[in-house]
Motif scaffolding. Structure first.
Motif, mmCIF file in Angstrom:
data_model
loop_
_atom_site.group_PDB
_atom_site.id
_atom_site.type_symbol
_atom_site.label_atom_id
_atom_site.label_comp_id
_atom_site.label_asym_id
_atom_site.label_seq_id
_atom_site.Cartn_x
_atom_site.Cartn_y
_atom_site.Cartn_z
ATOM 1 N N SER A 87 0.805 -1.230 0.000
ATOM 2 C CA SER A 87 0.000 0.000 0.000
ATOM 3 C C SER A 87 0.832 1.272 0.000
ATOM 4 N N PRO A 88 1.917 1.373 0.795
ATOM 5 C CA PRO A 88 2.681 2.628 0.768
ATOM 6 C C PRO A 88 3.188 3.000 -0.616
ATOM 7 N N VAL A 89 3.591 2.015 -1.403
ATOM 8 C CA VAL A 89 4.078 2.295 -2.767
ATOM 9 C C VAL A 89 2.943 2.846 -3.618
ATOM 10 N N LEU A 90 1.761 2.213 -3.530
ATOM 11 C CA LEU A 90 0.603 2.689 -4.294
ATOM 12 C C LEU A 90 0.229 4.103 -3.876
ATOM 13 N N ILE A 91 0.229 4.332 -2.562
ATOM 14 C CA ILE A 91 -0.199 5.625 -2.022
ATOM 15 C C ILE A 91 0.764 6.733 -2.428
ATOM 16 N N LYS A 92 2.048 6.475 -2.288
ATOM 17 C CA LYS A 92 3.032 7.513 -2.620
ATOM 18 C C LYS A 92 2.965 7.898 -4.096
ATOM 19 N N ALA A 93 2.795 6.892 -4.946
ATOM 20 C CA ALA A 93 2.714 7.183 -6.384
ATOM 21 C C ALA A 93 1.451 7.979 -6.699
ATOM 22 N N ALA A 98 -0.938 13.299 -7.960
ATOM 23 C CA ALA A 98 -1.993 14.280 -7.678
ATOM 24 C C ALA A 98 -1.444 15.595 -7.153
ATOM 25 N N GLY A 99 -0.112 15.693 -7.030
ATOM 26 C CA GLY A 99 0.481 16.964 -6.638
ATOM 27 C C GLY A 99 0.820 17.103 -5.180
ATOM 28 N N GLY A 100 1.052 15.999 -4.499
ATOM 29 C CA GLY A 100 1.420 16.058 -3.095
ATOM 30 C C GLY A 100 2.636 15.209 -2.796
ATOM 31 N N GLY A 148 -3.628 12.796 6.977
ATOM 32 C CA GLY A 148 -3.206 11.442 7.321
ATOM 33 C C GLY A 148 -4.022 10.373 6.618
ATOM 34 N N LEU A 149 -3.358 9.283 6.276
ATOM 35 C CA LEU A 149 -3.998 8.072 5.773
ATOM 36 C C LEU A 149 -3.728 6.970 6.787
ATOM 37 N N TYR A 150 -4.787 6.278 7.194
ATOM 38 C CA TYR A 150 -4.695 5.320 8.293
ATOM 39 C C TYR A 150 -5.080 3.936 7.781
ATOM 40 N N LEU A 151 -4.129 3.015 7.873
ATOM 41 C CA LEU A 151 -4.298 1.674 7.335
ATOM 42 C C LEU A 151 -4.444 0.696 8.495
ATOM 43 N N GLY A 152 -5.653 0.253 8.739
ATOM 44 C CA GLY A 152 -5.898 -0.668 9.837
ATOM 45 C C GLY A 152 -7.241 -1.341 9.669
ATOM 46 N N VAL A 153 -7.409 -2.492 10.297
ATOM 47 C CA VAL A 153 -8.620 -3.274 10.102
ATOM 48 C C VAL A 153 -9.193 -3.790 11.418
ATOM 49 N N ALA A 261 -8.300 6.775 -2.323
ATOM 50 C CA ALA A 261 -8.301 7.311 -0.958
ATOM 51 C C ALA A 261 -7.118 8.255 -0.754
ATOM 52 N N ALA A 262 -5.973 7.892 -1.318
ATOM 53 C CA ALA A 262 -4.786 8.740 -1.214
ATOM 54 C C ALA A 262 -5.020 10.084 -1.904
ATOM 55 N N GLU A 263 -5.590 10.028 -3.078
ATOM 56 C CA GLU A 263 -5.871 11.271 -3.798
ATOM 57 C C GLU A 263 -6.903 12.124 -3.062
ATOM 58 N N GLN A 264 -7.849 11.456 -2.425
ATOM 59 C CA GLN A 264 -8.950 12.178 -1.788
ATOM 60 C C GLN A 264 -8.493 13.036 -0.616
ATOM 61 N N VAL A 265 -7.586 12.504 0.200
ATOM 62 C CA VAL A 265 -7.186 13.259 1.386
ATOM 63 C C VAL A 265 -6.480 14.565 0.999
#
Length: 615
Positions: A87-93, A98-100, A148-153, A261-265
């Motif tokens: 997930s971190p790789v997907l999120i960072k990309a 998206a400009g962040g 913040g993005l929070y990854l938990g279940v 979700a990453a783009e949304q925040v």
């Protein structure tokens, strides 16, 4: 709005006014400071981006682009958390495109109650929630972040992440689920095998084979326990993207939802024009929506503590009477194990969260006018479901009605007229009972008490044949201050076995049962707990107890004067404070609040994070 939902919401708003105002003042003050890394000294900032690429260093130094914290519960031992590996790789990309900028701010511990059930490690489980909250705060304390993005279940992880994130409530937040594993053997077959093992009819080899067919791949467990109740709760509070809770891991749709979700925040940081801080998203209406969702789905009793704690973290005061009032008005709309034979994948196939939310909105049970992380803000967005069309993620209107009425009902044909969680009260104290999975003929039990101070003593008595009778187990000294309030799901197979053989059985305890516990009637989370001298310490083996989960009454049928005169019996169990790391949690046990106030030591007892003299 339904009149009861409206009335309870208004009570909570009025009760919380002073502390909620202080909390909002606190997060508004933090927000006024702007991008927080701009306040860091050059040496601080250099440390903060030393490992970044040249481009990210330039972006972070300029204060023009938002920096998003990734906080994850990833580990590869536990099935629910293993899918967060990539997930971190997907999120960072996605955020870079998206400009962040995104940085992996920290990991939080994730333990599994399924692994520790009935073991000494389970006595750390509840307190792991507060450790996760503090770990989240530490991750954010570097003051580098705009969101913040929070990854938990699972069980304590999501509440812990949310508690920690709310201490930084001026930052926007989006939660990212990992999704459930695909379906294995049926829950009915799994439960039947467990009972056979408890009765000595099969051996460990057969039991392990059955369990391995049930828990068989990456993803959350498929029954509707605390983990999947978490996902429902977070979505119905507007912190997941619509329809994202129950999409299986390692599928194209799951990956696209993570990137979305990453783009949304990024859209919601204070650097833009649509600022949505977490502390404003989680308000009184969102908390009521969470309770309504819990009741409408027959969710885990653990959330009678977690939702209370989450609310307190946002300056909102909720109590069990709120749950009780809502439970008597909110219909039970789903049948997912342990409330029925279906699993969470069947729930998703029947229309999932979009159908559930559509029904609840139609009946006026949910507040629609809430702030969420969906595009159009309100809860109506959550009647949509995500689709991949030609490789592109889109949201479309979900089904108008359930695609399987045996799994998701309707307002006209609910599975029960009430939500199935009742507050219990009487001369044994005050607690919680989950009745949604208990058949009507077992909802009232009157039988002699059998008193124990350790769940292993109950197992030993069962194997000696001493439980071949009608009885109510009184299991004492299982509260937060005593031994960390471990789940007692280990007892479910043997009690279920005795119930199936025609005996009237139940359990009354100051401990808790698993979100997977179902058909055996109970009164749990009893307060005051035994360590505080609660009335369960006065119960003696042979006392007749009446447990009526329909009326919410639990009483020892003992003369009032005699019961009052009895001395509390001390804890007879073996030491529970040493070994398996338990010796390090003494401060947690001593400082824990009651189950009704969240079973936590994160807050001051007077008014939460925000005492007047600190603001």
């Amino acid at each position: 709005m339904h009149s009861v939902v409206e009335e309870v919401t208004q009570k909570i708003i009025e009760r919380s006014h002073v502390v909620r105002t202080l909390y909002l003042k606190h997060i508004d003050k933090a927000a006024e400071q702007g991008p927080h890394r701009s306040t860091l000294a050059c040496g601080n900032l250099a440390h903060g981006f030393a490992a970044c690429s040249t481009g990210d260093k330039a972006d972070l130094a300029s204060d023009k682009k938002a920096n998003i914290a990734i906080i994850s519960s990833y580990n590869d031992m536990l099935s629910a958390h293993e899918p967060y590996k990539d997930s971190p790789v997907l999120i960072k990309a996605a955020i870079k495109a998206a400009g962040g900028v995104a940085q992996f701010a920290g990991g939080v511990p994730a333990m599994c109650d399924g692994v520790t059930q009935g073991q000494p490690g389970m006595e750390l489980s509840l307190f792991s929630r507060d450790v996760i909250a503090m770990s989240t705060a530490i991750s954010l304390s570097h003051n580098m972040f705009d969101g913040g993005l929070y990854l938990g279940v699972c069980d304590k992880i999501v509440p812990g992440l949310l508690l920690g994130a709310l201490s930084f409530g001026h930052l926007p937040a989006v939660f990212i689920p990992s999704g459930p594993m695909t379906s294995g053997i049926t829950n009915k077959e799994k439960a039947r095998t467990r009972q056979k093992y408890a009765e000595g009819k099969i051996g460990r080899k057969e039991l392990l084979e059955s369990e391995s067919k049930s828990y068989h791949s990456p993803g959350t467990c498929t029954f509707y326990g605390t983990a999947n109740s978490n996902q429902m709760m977070v979505e119905i509070m507007g912190l997941h993207l619509p329809g994202s809770s129950f999409i299986n891991p390692y599928t194209p749709l799951r990956d696209e939802l993570t990137k979305a979700a990453a783009e949304q925040v990024l859209k919601f940081t204070a650097l833009g024009d649509d600022y949505r801080p977490l502390g404003r998203v989680i308000d009184e209406k969102a908390i009521v929506n969470a309770i309504v969702g819990l009741l409408a789905t027959g969710g885990s009793t653990n959330h009678t503590m977690h939702i209370v704690a989450i609310a307190r973290a946002a300056g909102i005061e909720v109590n069990w009477d709120d749950f009780d009032e809502l439970s008597r008005a909110v219909p039970l709309l789903t049948r997912v194990y342990p409330n029925g034979p279906a699993d969470i994948n069947h729930f998703q196939a029947a229309g999932g969260m979009s159908v559930l939310i559509t029904e609840l909105l139609r009946g006026g049970y949910l507040h629609e006018d809430v702030l969420t992380v969906a595009n159009n803000r309100g809860m109506a967005d959550y009647s949509q479901e995500p689709k991949l069309i030609d490789g592109k993620l889109v949201w479309q209107k979900g089904p108008e009605a359930s695609l399987d009425p045996e799994v998701i009902g309707s307002l006209e044909k609910p599975f029960a007229v009430g939500g199935g969680l009742h507050v219990m009260h009487g001369n044994l104290g005050r607690g919680i009972s989950k009745v949604s999975a208990v058949s009507e003929d077992h909802q009232v039990v009157q039988a002699p008490a059998m008193v124990f101070d350790d769940q292993d003593e109950v197992l030993a008595a069962f194997h000696r044949g001493e439980l071949e009778r009608d009885f109510i187990i009184v299991l004492r000294y299982q509260g937060p201050k005593s031994n960390g309030m471990p789940e007692l799901h280990k007892l479910t197979p043997l009690l279920g076995s005795l119930q199936d053989r025609g005996f009237k059985v139940a359990i009354v305890t100051d401990g808790r049962m698993s979100g997977a516990s179902g058909k055996v009637p109970s009164a749990i989370h009893m307060c005051p707990e035994c360590e505080d001298g609660g009335p369960l310490t006065k119960v003696r083996t042979g006392d007749v107890i009446n447990l009526n989960t329909q009326t919410g009454e639990v009483n020892a049928l003992v003369d009032a004067a005699e019961f009052a005169a009895r001395q509390a019996e001390p804890n007879s169990a073996q030491e529970h404070h040493w070994g398996m790391g338990r010796e390090m949690f003494g401060a947690f046990r001593v400082g824990a609040s009651s189950a009704e106030t969240g079973a936590t030591n994160l807050f001051d007892e007077d008014n939460l994070f925000c005492r007047v003299d600190r603001v």
